[in-house]
Design a protein around this motif. Structure first.
Motif, PDB file in Angstrom:
ATOM      1  N   VAL A   1      -6.399   5.152  -4.284  1.00 30.56           N
ATOM      2  CA  VAL A   1      -7.395   4.626  -5.220  1.00 30.56           C
ATOM      3  C   VAL A   1      -8.098   3.456  -4.548  1.00 30.56           C
ATOM      4  CG1 VAL A   1      -7.806   3.585  -7.479  1.00 30.56           C
ATOM      5  CG2 VAL A   1      -6.006   5.308  -7.206  1.00 30.56           C
ATOM      6  N   ILE A   2      -9.412   3.547  -4.453  1.00 34.98           N
ATOM      7  CA  ILE A   2     -10.230   2.505  -3.834  1.00 34.98           C
ATOM      8  C   ILE A   2     -10.972   1.760  -4.937  1.00 34.98           C
ATOM      9  CG2 ILE A   2     -12.160   2.044  -2.261  1.00 34.98           C
ATOM     10  CD1 ILE A   2     -11.345   4.676  -0.814  1.00 34.98           C
ATOM     11  N   GLY A   3     -10.758   0.461  -5.022  1.00 33.96           N
ATOM     12  CA  GLY A   3     -11.361  -0.343  -6.083  1.00 33.96           C
ATOM     13  C   GLY A   3     -12.682  -0.955  -5.647  1.00 33.96           C
ATOM     14  N   MET A   4     -13.672  -0.825  -6.515  1.00 31.52           N
ATOM     15  CA  MET A   4     -14.988  -1.412  -6.237  1.00 31.52           C
ATOM     16  C   MET A   4     -14.971  -2.926  -6.434  1.00 31.52           C
ATOM     17  SD  MET A   4     -17.102   0.934  -5.333  1.00 31.52           S
ATOM     18  CE  MET A   4     -18.398  -0.289  -5.257  1.00 31.52           C
ATOM     19  N   ILE A   5     -15.631  -3.619  -5.534  1.00 33.79           N
ATOM     20  CA  ILE A   5     -15.950  -5.033  -5.740  1.00 33.79           C
ATOM     21  C   ILE A   5     -17.460  -5.128  -5.879  1.00 33.79           C
ATOM     22  CG2 ILE A   5     -15.914  -7.354  -4.778  1.00 33.79           C
ATOM     23  CD1 ILE A   5     -13.337  -6.714  -3.412  1.00 33.79           C
TER      24      ILE A   5
END
Length: 276
Positions: A25-29
């Motif tokens: 899971v890649i979290g947006m900043i």
């Protein structure tokens, strides 16, 4: 990169080497408006602190990767952004790499993959997201044309191993002429030399059509395919069979409001749903 070989698209080792989980899971900043954009608040320190607050919540929640994006810079430049955007994005990316060891990606909106590549190479990020790598799309910025010839040659000149994740049927856009999504996906890999593909819904936060995801997954064969919008802890299981990872922003914010800060409890719930 993934290549055509005896009818198959092979070699996803870069993806499995980068992440130590099966379905990352890649979290947006979502970066606040930067200097020069209409909504910049006049305080770059505030922009940096907001970025670090969200990054800390994501990493402490167990996120597997981060994706830094100049989300606040509306209205977006259609192609190349001003030099100041590149400079500030680089400074922010360097700070993230200094503090956190999780993989980092860069997206420079709306379609400045060349600047994203430069930021990633300078900061030590491992991948970039490109909204329109091949073909042409009708967007709120006008007609955006693919940048694969310039981008891939820039990467070759730099001698960098930064990987390219390319959107297929990217959100907030429409095709100039409809084509089967699986044909677009295969050409993105074989002719555009993308290292992986992203499938999103119609707009930010909208779920992906599972049928579209399955078609892209089949066309991509061995190359990584990510879901790029609309993922929640409740619906993630619908996409597990056809996705190799997830890029999530909106749902991870307080009350699912993209304008708010990251909610640590939502991060933990989503990571758990993806398998830890």
């Amino acid at each position: 990169m993934c290549k055509a070989e005896q009818g198959s698209l092979v070699d996803r080792s870069w993806w499995t080497d980068l992440f130590d989980v099966a379905k990352p899971v890649i979290g947006m900043i979502h970066v606040l408006p930067l200097p020069g954009s209409p909504r910049f608040g006049g305080d770059m320190h505030r922009v940096r602190e907001a970025m670090l607050r969200d990054a800390e919540a994501l990493v402490e929640g167990g996120i597997h990767g981060l994706l830094l994006e100049n989300f606040g810079d509306v209205p977006f430049w259609p192609r190349r952004v001003p030099a100041a955007v590149v400079a500030h994005m680089t400074a922010l990316a360097v700070e993230l790499r200094r503090r956190y060891s999780v993989p980092l990606g860069i997206n420079v909106l709306r379609n400045d993959g060349q600047s994203a590549l430069a930021v990633a190479d300078a900061a030590g990020a491992q991948f970039i997201r490109v909204n329109v790598l091949c073909g042409a799309r009708l967007t709120d910025q006008g007609i955006l044309e693919g940048i694969a010839p310039q981008l891939l040659r820039d990467r070759a000149r730099l001698g960098t191993e930064v990987r390219i994740l390319a959107d297929v049927d990217v959100k907030h856009s429409a095709p100039l002429a409809p084509r089967p999504i699986e044909a677009e996906a295969e050409e993105m890999l074989v002719r555009g030399l993308a290292d992986g593909l992203i499938v999103s819904g119609a707009t930010t936060g909208r779920p992906v059509d599972p049928a579209h995801l399955r078609a892209v997954h089949a066309a991509a064969r061995n190359c990584p395919v990510l879901v790029g919008s609309g993922v929640t802890a409740d619906n993630l299981s619908r996409f597990l069979d056809s996705a190799d990872g997830f890029i999530v922003g909106t749902w991870l914010k307080w009350n699912g409001d993209v304008r708010q800060a990251v909610d640590p409890s939502r991060v933990k719930a989503l990571v758990a749903a993806a398998g830890g």
